[in-house]
Write a protein that holds these residues in place. Structure first.
Motif, PDB file in Angstrom:
ATOM      1  N   LYS A   1       0.763  -1.346   0.003  1.00 57.93           N
ATOM      2  CA  LYS A   1       0.202  -0.045  -0.049  1.00 57.93           C
ATOM      3  C   LYS A   1       0.769   1.218  -0.026  1.00 57.93           C
ATOM      4  O   LYS A   1       0.362   2.166  -0.463  1.00 57.93           O
ATOM      5  CB  LYS A   1      -1.066   0.151   1.151  1.00 57.93           C
ATOM      6  CG  LYS A   1      -2.147  -0.873   1.095  1.00 57.93           C
ATOM      7  CD  LYS A   1      -3.039  -0.979   2.209  1.00 57.93           C
ATOM      8  CE  LYS A   1      -3.428   0.325   2.780  1.00 57.93           C
ATOM      9  NZ  LYS A   1      -4.459   0.436   3.906  1.00 57.93           N
ATOM     10  N   SER A   2       2.169   1.134   0.528  1.00 59.20           N
ATOM     11  CA  SER A   2       3.097   2.484   0.493  1.00 59.20           C
ATOM     12  C   SER A   2       3.569   2.571  -0.771  1.00 59.20           C
ATOM     13  O   SER A   2       4.195   3.737  -0.905  1.00 59.20           O
ATOM     14  CB  SER A   2       4.035   2.098   1.702  1.00 59.20           C
ATOM     15  OG  SER A   2       4.834   1.240   1.398  1.00 59.20           O
ATOM     16  N   LEU A   3       3.647   1.667  -1.794  1.00 61.52           N
ATOM     17  CA  LEU A   3       4.218   1.948  -3.170  1.00 61.52           C
ATOM     18  C   LEU A   3       3.428   2.984  -3.736  1.00 61.52           C
ATOM     19  O   LEU A   3       2.176   3.063  -3.832  1.00 61.52           O
ATOM     20  CB  LEU A   3       4.294   0.678  -4.062  1.00 61.52           C
ATOM     21  CG  LEU A   3       5.085  -0.441  -3.487  1.00 61.52           C
ATOM     22  CD1 LEU A   3       4.771  -1.626  -4.435  1.00 61.52           C
ATOM     23  CD2 LEU A   3       6.456  -0.173  -3.335  1.00 61.52           C
ATOM     24  N   SER A   4       3.954   3.818  -4.366  1.00 62.41           N
ATOM     25  CA  SER A   4       3.635   5.000  -5.469  1.00 62.41           C
ATOM     26  C   SER A   4       2.847   4.051  -6.596  1.00 62.41           C
ATOM     27  O   SER A   4       3.119   2.976  -6.874  1.00 62.41           O
ATOM     28  CB  SER A   4       4.520   5.915  -6.047  1.00 62.41           C
ATOM     29  OG  SER A   4       5.244   5.251  -6.717  1.00 62.41           O
ATOM     30  N   TRP A   5       1.929   4.644  -7.708  1.00 66.31           N
ATOM     31  CA  TRP A   5       1.429   4.120  -8.480  1.00 66.31           C
ATOM     32  C   TRP A   5       2.528   3.817  -9.658  1.00 66.31           C
ATOM     33  O   TRP A   5       2.282   2.542 -10.097  1.00 66.31           O
ATOM     34  CB  TRP A   5       0.435   5.110  -9.393  1.00 66.31           C
ATOM     35  CG  TRP A   5      -0.837   5.203  -8.648  1.00 66.31           C
ATOM     36  CD1 TRP A   5      -1.342   6.234  -7.891  1.00 66.31           C
ATOM     37  CD2 TRP A   5      -1.825   4.157  -8.564  1.00 66.31           C
ATOM     38  NE1 TRP A   5      -2.657   5.901  -7.482  1.00 66.31           N
ATOM     39  CE2 TRP A   5      -2.895   4.578  -7.761  1.00 66.31           C
ATOM     40  CE3 TRP A   5      -1.987   2.890  -9.182  1.00 66.31           C
ATOM     41  CZ2 TRP A   5      -3.940   3.752  -7.441  1.00 66.31           C
ATOM     42  CZ3 TRP A   5      -3.265   2.101  -8.992  1.00 66.31           C
ATOM     43  CH2 TRP A   5      -4.189   2.758  -8.097  1.00 66.31           C
ATOM     44  N   SER A   6       3.445   4.332  -9.934  1.00 61.46           N
ATOM     45  CA  SER A   6       4.487   3.978 -10.873  1.00 61.46           C
ATOM     46  C   SER A   6       5.284   2.827 -10.176  1.00 61.46           C
ATOM     47  O   SER A   6       5.544   2.045 -11.101  1.00 61.46           O
ATOM     48  CB  SER A   6       5.431   5.089 -11.211  1.00 61.46           C
ATOM     49  OG  SER A   6       6.338   5.495  -9.797  1.00 61.46           O
ATOM     50  N   GLU A   7       5.691   2.861  -8.928  1.00 62.72           N
ATOM     51  CA  GLU A   7       6.169   1.553  -8.454  1.00 62.72           C
ATOM     52  C   GLU A   7       5.179   0.258  -8.273  1.00 62.72           C
ATOM     53  O   GLU A   7       5.663  -0.465  -8.764  1.00 62.72           O
ATOM     54  CB  GLU A   7       6.561   1.832  -6.871  1.00 62.72           C
ATOM     55  CG  GLU A   7       7.618   3.068  -6.885  1.00 62.72           C
ATOM     56  CD  GLU A   7       7.633   3.394  -5.180  1.00 62.72           C
ATOM     57  OE1 GLU A   7       8.941   3.764  -5.133  1.00 62.72           O
ATOM     58  OE2 GLU A   7       6.886   3.649  -4.633  1.00 62.72           O
ATOM     59  N   LEU A   8       4.154   0.556  -8.183  1.00 63.98           N
ATOM     60  CA  LEU A   8       3.159  -0.401  -8.394  1.00 63.98           C
ATOM     61  C   LEU A   8       2.992  -1.012  -9.894  1.00 63.98           C
ATOM     62  O   LEU A   8       3.028  -2.314  -9.797  1.00 63.98           O
ATOM     63  CB  LEU A   8       1.699   0.013  -7.956  1.00 63.98           C
ATOM     64  CG  LEU A   8       0.785  -1.193  -7.460  1.00 63.98           C
ATOM     65  CD1 LEU A   8       1.294  -2.344  -6.740  1.00 63.98           C
ATOM     66  CD2 LEU A   8      -0.740  -0.738  -7.010  1.00 63.98           C
TER      67      LEU A   8
END
Length: 155
Positions: free
Chosen positions: A11-18
């Motif tokens: 959940k702590s990942l940014s959209w780009s990281e996800l």
């Protein structure tokens, strides 16, 4: 407890990281399939000529991005359904970094252990190892230079 911590980290990942994590989950088995079907050299040559980005990355940002991408690939390889080897992970990392114009080197080294020759692959950015221990070149004797594709077309 492990699942809760993993969920919080996810959940702590940014959209780009996800998105990158999902790409890694999907691309790791495809890289393995490509190596098995076409051979390492041919696949390496093909993906070397396939790049999306045209922008330059500053030195300071390059190492930060490279380490973040290496970490995401490691998470995908650890928790994904497919368990890739070092060559598969390194080739995917190298390619994803090339797409972002972060120029890295794919390195391969060997060692002899109990009469068996072992090989290992890793990626370096400006001499810094990204996806392995920093002294991997002391454990595995690297080839004299980076492993380069046979033909790289420049834009």
């Amino acid at each position: 407890m492990l699942a809760i911590n993993s969920w919080r980290k996810l959940k702590s990942l940014s959209w780009s990281e996800l998105i990158l994590l999902i790409q890694a989950f999907l691309l790791l088995p495809l890289v393995a399939f490509g190596i098995k079907c076409f051979g390492f050299r041919r696949l390496y040559e093909k993906i070397a000529n396939f790049s999306f980005s045209q922008t330059q990355v500053e030195k300071k940002d390059g190492i930060k991005q490279a380490r973040a991408i290496a970490k995401i690939i490691e998470v995908a390889s650890r928790y994904g359904l497919y368990k890739p080897n070092c060559l598969q992970k390194s080739l995917l990392l190298w390619w994803l970094l090339q797409q972002r114009n972060i120029v890295t080197e794919l390195r391969i080294g060997v060692r002899k252990k109990a009469e068996v020759l072992e090989a290992h692959a890793w990626v370096e950015y400006q001499g810094c190892v990204l996806n392995d221990r920093s002294d991997v070149d002391q454990v595995f004797a690297p080839f004299a230079g980076a492993i380069l594709p046979v033909e790289v077309k420049t834009l």
